[in-house]
Design an enzyme around this catalytic site. Sequence first.
Site, PDB file in Angstrom:
ATOM      1  N   ARG A 102     -43.293  14.350  14.195  1.00 31.24           N
ATOM      2  CA  ARG A 102     -44.555  15.041  13.860  1.00 31.24           C
ATOM      3  C   ARG A 102     -45.483  13.996  13.272  1.00 31.24           C
ATOM      4  O   ARG A 102     -45.172  13.390  12.244  1.00 31.24           O
ATOM      5  CB  ARG A 102     -44.310  16.175  12.870  1.00 31.24           C
ATOM      6  CG  ARG A 102     -45.587  16.675  12.228  1.00 31.24           C
ATOM      7  CD  ARG A 102     -45.430  17.957  11.461  1.00 31.24           C
ATOM      8  NE  ARG A 102     -45.254  19.080  12.362  1.00 31.24           N
ATOM      9  CZ  ARG A 102     -45.432  20.353  12.012  1.00 31.24           C
ATOM     10  NH1 ARG A 102     -45.788  20.675  10.780  1.00 31.24           N
ATOM     11  NH2 ARG A 102     -45.249  21.329  12.889  1.00 31.24           N
ATOM     12  N   HIS A 129     -49.068  20.762  20.404  1.00 26.43           N
ATOM     13  CA  HIS A 129     -47.908  21.307  19.691  1.00 26.43           C
ATOM     14  C   HIS A 129     -47.018  22.032  20.720  1.00 26.43           C
ATOM     15  O   HIS A 129     -46.910  23.257  20.711  1.00 26.43           O
ATOM     16  CB  HIS A 129     -48.398  22.262  18.605  1.00 26.43           C
ATOM     17  CG  HIS A 129     -47.378  22.575  17.542  1.00 26.43           C
ATOM     18  ND1 HIS A 129     -46.085  22.068  17.562  1.00 26.43           N
ATOM     19  CD2 HIS A 129     -47.459  23.350  16.424  1.00 26.43           C
ATOM     20  CE1 HIS A 129     -45.431  22.520  16.500  1.00 26.43           C
ATOM     21  NE2 HIS A 129     -46.232  23.293  15.797  1.00 26.43           N
ATOM     22  N   GLN A 132     -44.228  24.614  19.646  1.00 27.56           N
ATOM     23  CA  GLN A 132     -44.761  25.902  19.225  1.00 27.56           C
ATOM     24  C   GLN A 132     -45.103  26.760  20.441  1.00 27.56           C
ATOM     25  O   GLN A 132     -44.791  27.948  20.485  1.00 27.56           O
ATOM     26  CB  GLN A 132     -46.015  25.684  18.360  1.00 27.56           C
ATOM     27  CG  GLN A 132     -46.663  26.970  17.899  1.00 27.56           C
ATOM     28  CD  GLN A 132     -45.803  27.738  16.901  1.00 27.56           C
ATOM     29  OE1 GLN A 132     -45.375  27.179  15.911  1.00 27.56           O
ATOM     30  NE2 GLN A 132     -45.549  29.013  17.170  1.00 27.56           N
ATOM     31  N   ASP A 219     -55.403  30.292  15.104  1.00 29.83           N
ATOM     32  CA  ASP A 219     -54.806  29.237  14.273  1.00 29.83           C
ATOM     33  C   ASP A 219     -55.796  28.913  13.163  1.00 29.83           C
ATOM     34  O   ASP A 219     -56.953  29.355  13.205  1.00 29.83           O
ATOM     35  CB  ASP A 219     -54.499  28.000  15.146  1.00 29.83           C
ATOM     36  CG  ASP A 219     -53.733  26.910  14.405  1.00 29.83           C
ATOM     37  OD1 ASP A 219     -53.142  27.210  13.343  1.00 29.83           O
ATOM     38  OD2 ASP A 219     -53.731  25.754  14.876  1.00 29.83           O
ATOM     39  N   CYS A 259     -49.234  30.763  14.908  1.00 26.25           N
ATOM     40  CA  CYS A 259     -48.170  29.758  14.767  1.00 26.25           C
ATOM     41  C   CYS A 259     -47.707  29.620  13.320  1.00 26.25           C
ATOM     42  O   CYS A 259     -46.587  29.171  13.076  1.00 26.25           O
ATOM     43  CB  CYS A 259     -48.628  28.418  15.321  1.00 26.25           C
ATOM     44  SG  CYS A 259     -50.049  27.726  14.448  1.00 26.25           S
ATOM     45  N   ARG A 287     -39.032  29.681  17.493  1.00 24.98           N
ATOM     46  CA  ARG A 287     -39.076  28.219  17.395  1.00 24.98           C
ATOM     47  C   ARG A 287     -37.660  27.657  17.468  1.00 24.98           C
ATOM     48  O   ARG A 287     -37.385  26.669  18.147  1.00 24.98           O
ATOM     49  CB  ARG A 287     -39.724  27.775  16.070  1.00 24.98           C
ATOM     50  CG  ARG A 287     -41.199  28.094  15.911  1.00 24.98           C
ATOM     51  CD  ARG A 287     -42.057  27.285  16.853  1.00 24.98           C
ATOM     52  NE  ARG A 287     -41.853  25.849  16.712  1.00 24.98           N
ATOM     53  CZ  ARG A 287     -42.422  25.076  15.783  1.00 24.98           C
ATOM     54  NH1 ARG A 287     -43.274  25.598  14.924  1.00 24.98           N
ATOM     55  NH2 ARG A 287     -42.188  23.766  15.716  1.00 24.98           N
TER      56      ARG A 287
END
Length: 302
Positions: A102, A129, A132, A219, A259, A287
């Site tokens: 990440r 991402h 996700q 988001d 998310c 996830r």
Amino acid sequence: MKHLLKMLDLSKDEIIEILNLADQLKYELKHNIPHKKLEGKSLGMIFQKASTRTRVSFETGMYQLGGNPLFLSANDLQIGRGEPVQDTARVLSRYLDGIMIRTFAQKEVEDLAEYGSIPIINGLTDFCHPCQVLADLMTVREFKQQFDGLKMCYIGDGNNMANSLIVGGLKVGMKVSVACPENYRPAKEVLDFANGNPDFFMTDKPIEAAVDADVIFTDVWTSMGQEAERAAREKAFAGYQVNDELLSAAHADCMVQHCLPAHREEEITEKVFEAHANEIFEEAENRLHAQKAVMVLTMAGN
Ligand code: CP
Ligand code: NVA
């Protein structure tokens, strides 16, 4: 599948293969059927940004697969003191069987894959991402049974989530509508991929994007690393909120996905969030299952 660097790299068949395996691993976990497919393997997890879900789901997932997860904070690695990613990649490839990273720049993830010799999994960059979005697609399919004929809508910042959802949604055959303010649009290479596809629609008016939606995503307005822009972003995104008015434009059984972490009364109201909490926390759980599928498909054969 060698790596998971971005959704743009995956074919529809590869996405469906991941989702099918994720469903199977979820079933096996719920029924106590052992699936130690990564026994003796180690996954390094490099974090240059904060995380709750990604860290815990990768770490637990690796444990459930019989493997060994190593949490590597960039603060403690030499990479945080300037050791080139090319060297880090070649060193870690000699110890580990896979790396989840990440970080900020997508190039760092691509460089790890280029210079290393083990699978690299993108656990979020400023650009995308993919882990996700694989969990998101898994959740949509779980609740709606199929993708064909569904309309996915994204409201808010044209950020890493928008970039990945647009590509993932179109690849599996959904219609995708996006509402972003003019100056906060998705990345050029994502728009290059999507523009011209009759299933893609972009506007700066949230209500227009939400019409007849089967699933609405949003988001945060300010992503990790953008904290200095918070005030300007609060202004720019006022009105880009998932609320009852927006949902009234969508189908009556429209799902809502986030998310997480969520900022209530910014991108989503408390009321809508709690009304759809079941779908949102299933998404968070998925996830674990989706990433286990990615780890098995990239790491089991090596
Ligand atoms: N959604 C997500 O990636 O959460 P974390 O930042 O907590 O990992
Ligand atoms: N866009 C958000 C997603 C967090 C999971 C961020 O990058 O901070």
